[in-house]
Write a protein that holds these residues in place. Structure first.
Motif, PDB file in Angstrom:
ATOM      1  N   VAL A 173       0.852  -1.189   0.000  1.00 24.06           N
ATOM      2  CA  VAL A 173       0.000   0.000   0.000  1.00 24.06           C
ATOM      3  C   VAL A 173       0.882   1.230   0.000  1.00 24.06           C
ATOM      4  CG1 VAL A 173      -1.642   1.375   1.308  1.00 24.06           C
ATOM      5  CG2 VAL A 173      -1.884  -1.101   1.255  1.00 24.06           C
ATOM      6  N   ARG A 174       0.645   2.128  -0.938  1.00 31.91           N
ATOM      7  CA  ARG A 174       1.333   3.417  -0.909  1.00 31.91           C
ATOM      8  C   ARG A 174       0.414   4.459  -0.288  1.00 31.91           C
ATOM      9  NH1 ARG A 174      -0.989   7.081  -3.920  1.00 31.91           N
ATOM     10  NH2 ARG A 174      -1.927   6.639  -5.950  1.00 31.91           N
ATOM     11  N   SER A 175       0.929   5.662  -0.108  1.00 29.35           N
ATOM     12  CA  SER A 175       0.170   6.740   0.506  1.00 29.35           C
ATOM     13  C   SER A 175      -1.097   7.056  -0.277  1.00 29.35           C
ATOM     14  CB  SER A 175       1.028   8.002   0.585  1.00 29.35           C
ATOM     15  OG  SER A 175       0.260   9.095   1.052  1.00 29.35           O
ATOM     16  N   SER A 176      -2.173   7.324   0.450  1.00 25.60           N
ATOM     17  CA  SER A 176      -3.398   7.813  -0.182  1.00 25.60           C
ATOM     18  C   SER A 176      -3.343   9.324  -0.393  1.00 25.60           C
ATOM     19  CB  SER A 176      -4.610   7.489   0.690  1.00 25.60           C
ATOM     20  OG  SER A 176      -4.502   8.151   1.939  1.00 25.60           O
ATOM     21  N   ARG A 177      -2.212   9.946   0.027  1.00 24.47           N
ATOM     22  CA  ARG A 177      -2.003  11.393  -0.131  1.00 24.47           C
ATOM     23  C   ARG A 177      -3.127  12.179   0.541  1.00 24.47           C
ATOM     24  NH1 ARG A 177      -0.393  10.996  -6.605  1.00 24.47           N
ATOM     25  NH2 ARG A 177       1.266   9.461  -6.325  1.00 24.47           N
TER      26      ARG A 177
END
Length: 363
Positions: free
Chosen positions: A153-157
């Motif tokens: 999972v990467r950042s949802s910003r």
């Protein structure tokens, strides 16, 4: 089901529209009341979706017509509001995580037993087309025996779109408790319960600038780890390598893959319902899409929630409870072990266990 079940939604924040729009597509459920600490926001939300009543939490809990309370308030207040709703005689479906800690979540489960009410919890996305298609592929042996998995999972910003994202970076938040539930729920649905966790956590920055166009704050402090890496060992012996981060803004890593002795499954973002599942068996030269085994589709209007609420309602009518409180508790237990993991701690035992939820019936 032979009847429609009345639902009251507690909270009208950013996920409200996904629930209101999703439940509106499910004829077995009817939203009859909404509540929020901001009464004007509650009234506006009710008017937008044609919900008959809007008001305070106390009014919602006192409404005898409301059978199921959907708690979509911030994570830090999940536990006390779950408790209040259960003691008011309501069945409860709560957004993830079940509570901010396993201690609080366990108390909610005890209250559900004491009151004879049913507690369920998000995420329910594993009940969608992608989760059920991947589950059928594993159960049918299409990739042989699973032995490993990866989950990224990467950042949802969030600081770029949420006007006040502070709770994402406080106790009850962070990537492990915000994004992790979708992935761990998907993995437990596919592979069964997790036995233990090894890993480490980090924090890239201690304060973040908020750049959302309608922001109400200019910056937020970071109070929880924002990058986590772990190895999950399942009762089955499968090992999953996971990385959940608010600090990685871009990556080419896949969301979720399951590796078997006969091939690989590639799943879409577990926060969605109906994107394709791909498979590549040993000897194949190309990836291929698997035909969907269920018909759960997200509406064209955008994000979709509600299948877990429907699952609870059907359970009250005698069906299995898939997105149950016990399932949500095990997911939280795994995530809490991840949050506590460090090189010094070694493997941390997951204290709970749960059966894989029953798959949805295939047409």
């Amino acid at each position: 089901m032979s009847r429609s079940v009345n639902v009251g939604i507690l909270g009208t924040g950013s996920i409200f529209r996904a629930y209101a729009a999703g439940i509106a597509t499910l004829p077995e459920l009817t939203v009859t009341r909404v509540a929020d600490v901001d009464l004007e926001r509650a009234r506006t939300a009710a008017a937008e979706f044609g919900i008959p009543a809007a008001g305070t939490t106390e009014e919602l809990l006192a409404d005898d017509d409301v059978e199921i309370v959907v708690n979509i308030t911030p994570p830090a207040v999940h536990a006390p509001l779950n408790e209040a709703a259960l003691r008011a005689g309501k069945h409860v479906y709560t957004e993830k995580p079940l509570a901010a800690t396993t201690e609080l979540a366990r108390a909610n489960l005890v209250t559900a037993t004491e009151t004879g009410r049913t507690l369920g919890g998000a995420p329910d996305t594993f009940l969608g087309t992608a989760g059920q298609t991947a589950r059928a592929a594993i159960d049918d042996g299409l990739i042989g025996t699973p032995f490993a998995a990866t989950s990224f999972v990467r950042s949802s910003r969030v600081q770029a779109w949420h006007p006040s994202p502070g709770f994402f970076f406080q106790a009850g938040g962070g990537p492990v408790l915000d994004w992790g539930p979708y992935h761990v729920a998907a993995l437990v649905n596919l592979l069964g319960p997790v036995r233990d966790v090894m890993g480490a956590n980090a924090m890239a920055e201690k304060e973040l600038a908020v750049t959302a166009p309608e922001r109400t704050v200019e910056s937020v402090p970071v109070e929880v780890p924002t990058h986590a890496t772990s190895i999950l060992r399942f009762d089955s012996g499968v090992l999953a390598t996971v990385m959940y981060s608010f600090d990685v803004w871009d990556t080419e890593l896949p969301h979720l893959e399951i590796y078997g002795t006969g091939g690989t499954l590639s799943l879409p973002d577990p926060n969605t319902f109906d994107r394709p599942v791909r498979i590549k068996r040993r000897g194949d030269t190309e990836w291929s899409e698997l035909p969907a085994v269920t018909e759960a589709k997200a509406p064209a209007t955008g994000p979709f929630r509600g299948l877990g609420v429907l699952d609870l309602a059907r359970h009250l009518d005698g069906g299995p409870h898939r997105a149950s409180g016990d399932f949500a508790f095990h997911v939280l237990d795994v995530l809490e072990r991840m949050s506590l993991a460090s090189p010094e701690s070694g493997a941390l035992t997951v204290l709970s266990s749960v059966k894989r939820p029953a798959p949805l019936d295939r047409p």
